[in-house]
Design a protein around this motif. Structure first.
Motif, mmCIF file in Angstrom:
data_model
loop_
_atom_site.group_PDB
_atom_site.id
_atom_site.type_symbol
_atom_site.label_atom_id
_atom_site.label_comp_id
_atom_site.label_asym_id
_atom_site.label_seq_id
_atom_site.Cartn_x
_atom_site.Cartn_y
_atom_site.Cartn_z
ATOM 1 N N GLY A 32 0.796 -1.221 0.000
ATOM 2 C CA GLY A 32 0.000 0.000 0.000
ATOM 3 C C GLY A 32 0.829 1.271 0.000
ATOM 4 O O GLY A 32 0.364 2.325 -0.435
ATOM 5 N N ASP A 73 -4.963 -3.091 1.168
ATOM 6 C CA ASP A 73 -4.534 -4.276 1.922
ATOM 7 C C ASP A 73 -5.534 -5.432 1.817
ATOM 8 O O ASP A 73 -5.160 -6.580 1.585
ATOM 9 C CB ASP A 73 -4.356 -3.925 3.415
ATOM 10 C CG ASP A 73 -3.088 -3.115 3.683
ATOM 11 O OD1 ASP A 73 -2.297 -2.904 2.751
ATOM 12 O OD2 ASP A 73 -2.899 -2.699 4.847
ATOM 13 N N SER A 76 -0.881 -4.219 6.795
ATOM 14 C CA SER A 76 -1.026 -4.075 8.234
ATOM 15 C C SER A 76 -1.819 -5.272 8.735
ATOM 16 O O SER A 76 -2.660 -5.813 8.007
ATOM 17 C CB SER A 76 -1.800 -2.788 8.559
ATOM 18 O OG SER A 76 -1.041 -1.656 8.182
ATOM 19 N N ASN A 83 5.497 -1.094 10.550
ATOM 20 C CA ASN A 83 4.898 0.194 10.231
ATOM 21 C C ASN A 83 5.265 1.114 11.398
ATOM 22 O O ASN A 83 5.982 2.073 11.222
ATOM 23 C CB ASN A 83 3.382 0.037 10.044
ATOM 24 C CG ASN A 83 2.752 1.175 9.255
ATOM 25 O OD1 ASN A 83 3.410 2.146 8.921
ATOM 26 N ND2 ASN A 83 1.472 1.063 8.977
ATOM 27 N N ARG A 119 1.802 4.819 15.799
ATOM 28 C CA ARG A 119 0.899 5.704 15.050
ATOM 29 C C ARG A 119 0.672 7.008 15.812
ATOM 30 O O ARG A 119 0.599 7.023 17.041
ATOM 31 C CB ARG A 119 -0.432 4.987 14.799
ATOM 32 C CG ARG A 119 -0.251 3.655 14.095
ATOM 33 C CD ARG A 119 -1.551 2.914 13.909
ATOM 34 N NE ARG A 119 -2.338 3.416 12.814
ATOM 35 C CZ ARG A 119 -2.230 3.012 11.547
ATOM 36 N NH1 ARG A 119 -1.373 2.069 11.222
ATOM 37 N NH2 ARG A 119 -2.980 3.534 10.608
ATOM 38 N N ARG A 131 -10.367 9.214 10.252
ATOM 39 C CA ARG A 131 -10.308 7.984 9.463
ATOM 40 C C ARG A 131 -9.541 6.940 10.262
ATOM 41 O O ARG A 131 -8.467 7.226 10.785
ATOM 42 C CB ARG A 131 -9.593 8.225 8.138
ATOM 43 C CG ARG A 131 -9.355 6.948 7.328
ATOM 44 C CD ARG A 131 -8.022 6.269 7.662
ATOM 45 N NE ARG A 131 -7.879 4.970 6.990
ATOM 46 C CZ ARG A 131 -6.777 4.232 7.030
ATOM 47 N NH1 ARG A 131 -5.725 4.633 7.701
ATOM 48 N NH2 ARG A 131 -6.721 3.071 6.415
ATOM 49 N N ASN A 162 -1.267 7.632 11.620
ATOM 50 C CA ASN A 162 -0.290 6.743 10.989
ATOM 51 C C ASN A 162 1.097 7.054 11.535
ATOM 52 O O ASN A 162 1.311 8.110 12.124
ATOM 53 C CB ASN A 162 -0.306 6.935 9.461
ATOM 54 C CG ASN A 162 -0.967 5.772 8.734
ATOM 55 O OD1 ASN A 162 -0.494 4.640 8.778
ATOM 56 N ND2 ASN A 162 -2.091 6.056 8.086
HETATM 57 C C1 TK8 Z 1 -0.793 0.490 3.762
HETATM 58 C C2 TK8 Z 1 -1.506 0.423 5.098
HETATM 59 C C3 TK8 Z 1 -1.077 1.557 5.988
HETATM 60 C C4 TK8 Z 1 -1.851 1.548 7.308
HETATM 61 C C5 TK8 Z 1 -3.178 2.267 7.147
HETATM 62 O O1 TK8 Z 1 -1.245 -0.495 2.908
HETATM 63 O O2 TK8 Z 1 -4.071 1.745 6.476
HETATM 64 O O3 TK8 Z 1 -3.340 3.337 7.743
HETATM 65 O O4 TK8 Z 1 -1.092 2.184 8.285
HETATM 66 O O5 TK8 Z 1 0.278 1.471 6.228
HETATM 67 O O6 TK8 Z 1 -1.262 -0.822 5.700
#
Ligand code: TK8
Length: 338
Positions: A39, A78, A96, A151, A154, A175, A215
């Motif tokens: 993604g 995803d 994720s 990742n 956040r 979101r 994020n």
């Molecule tokens: C990217 C996602 C992304 C995730 C989201 O495909 O959806 O907010 O943090 O990194 O997996």
């Protein structure tokens, strides 16, 4: 090191499960093209990790196995890519874990806010017996898991005001990923969450359909959310991992030698990806400030208050998931902290 699925064949993929018309088990290394989609963008550590993976697979297979990377949700978000793996129309994705929770409820433990304080605590859980146990649930869903990439922690961005206290969430349209824990946790804080695929986030922020999103810093930067969001609040409210997935239909066609190449490359590239991710996350804060975002920290006291407000949601999900599993996670974190 990243933990790999133990045992030969990775969850029953070995030898006899061939569905091909020829009954001879695959051997050696064949010429194959492997579509791998993610993604995030090529410049993000996930993209750089995927690139590294493709190089390693090529090296280890003498150029016979060709991984073609597709970045920035070119092949879909995803959920869609995971379904393509299950259907056998795509070979690899690194999503994720959060959107997988609809299929494998135990993955929701990584959606619990404020469990980890540092990356190494998350790594201990992911690379240890608990992370392994969860990977072993994947084959029943036509997926093979080769370990966890990062990742990371956040943080919240929005276009309205800085979020420094629990009350500041009130009324914010945020979101979230397509995940029930995130939805209910933000609702408990008084926000107005709406689940959405990652690929739709930028335009939803730009058109102000939502006020904010959350994020890791490197993702905020790579996706240029600073262009459509004024406030960045360093909430570090949850650490979410990526899981390296291979479609089981494809996996079962591979020879043991080919499977080993993919396992080794996923582990090696994953190590590189995590290191790069931490460097990028550190750099990104200054870069986002320089790009004009107004950044605020959130005090430990306020985080504790947020955690307290969310507690009933977490207790509810802990019951659904299995309290033993949840306890195992907290015990592992306590071990690392000691
Ligand atoms: C990217 C996602 C992304 C995730 C989201 O495909 O959806 O907010 O943090 O990194 O997996």
């Amino acid at each position: 090191a990243l933990l790999l699925l133990a045992g030969c064949g990775g969850g029953g993929g070995g030898g006899s499960a061939s569905t091909a018309s020829s009954s001879a088990p695959a051997s050696g290394i064949q010429e194959r093209t492997i579509k791998a989609g993610i993604g995030l963008n090529e410049d993000h550590p996930e993209g750089q990790g995927l690139k590294k993976f493709a190089e390693l697979v090529s090296e280890k297979s003498g150029g016979k196995l060709k991984v073609i990377p597709y970045y920035a949700a070119q092949l879909g978000d995803d959920k869609k890519m995971t379904e393509a793996l299950q259907a056998g129309t795509q070979e690899i994705t690194i999503p994720s874990t959060s959107p997988l929770v609809g299929d494998i409820k135990e993955y929701a433990i990584f959606d619990f806010p404020f469990v980890f304080n540092e990356e190494k605590e998350a790594h201990a859980v992911l690379d240890g017996p608990l992370g392994q146990k969860l990977l072993e649930k994947l084959p029943a869903h036509n997926l093979i898991g080769l370990g966890y990439w990062e990742n990371g922690f956040r943080n919240l961005t929005n276009s309205k005001h800085p979020v420094a206290t629990a009350e500041d969430f009130k009324g914010l349209k945020i979101r979230t990923m397509q995940n029930q824990v995130h939805l209910e946790a933000f609702s408990a804080l008084g926000a107005n969450p709406s689940p959405m695929a990652f690929s739709e986030v930028f335009s939803a922020l730009e058109s102000r359909t939502v006020d904010g999103q959350e994020n890791p810093l490197a993702t905020i930067k790579s996706n240029k959310y600073n262009e459509v969001q004024k406030y960045l609040s360093v909430t570090k409210h949850v650490y979410t991992p990526f899981v390296f997935l291979v479609g089981k239909k494809f996996w079962d066609k591979l020879s043991p030698e080919e499977q080993q190449i993919l396992r080794d490359a996923a582990a090696e590239a994953g190590k590189y990806q995590r290191e790069l991710n931490q460097t990028e996350n550190q750099k990104a804060l200054d870069e986002l400030k320089a790009a004009g975002m107004e950044v605020n920290e959130v005090s430990a006291e306020e985080k504790a208050r947020m955690q307290e407000i969310i507690k009933p949601v977490i207790d509810k999900f802990a019951k659904e998931i299995g309290e033993d599993l949840v306890k195992e996670m907290y015990d592992e974190v306590a071990k690392v902290r000691k």
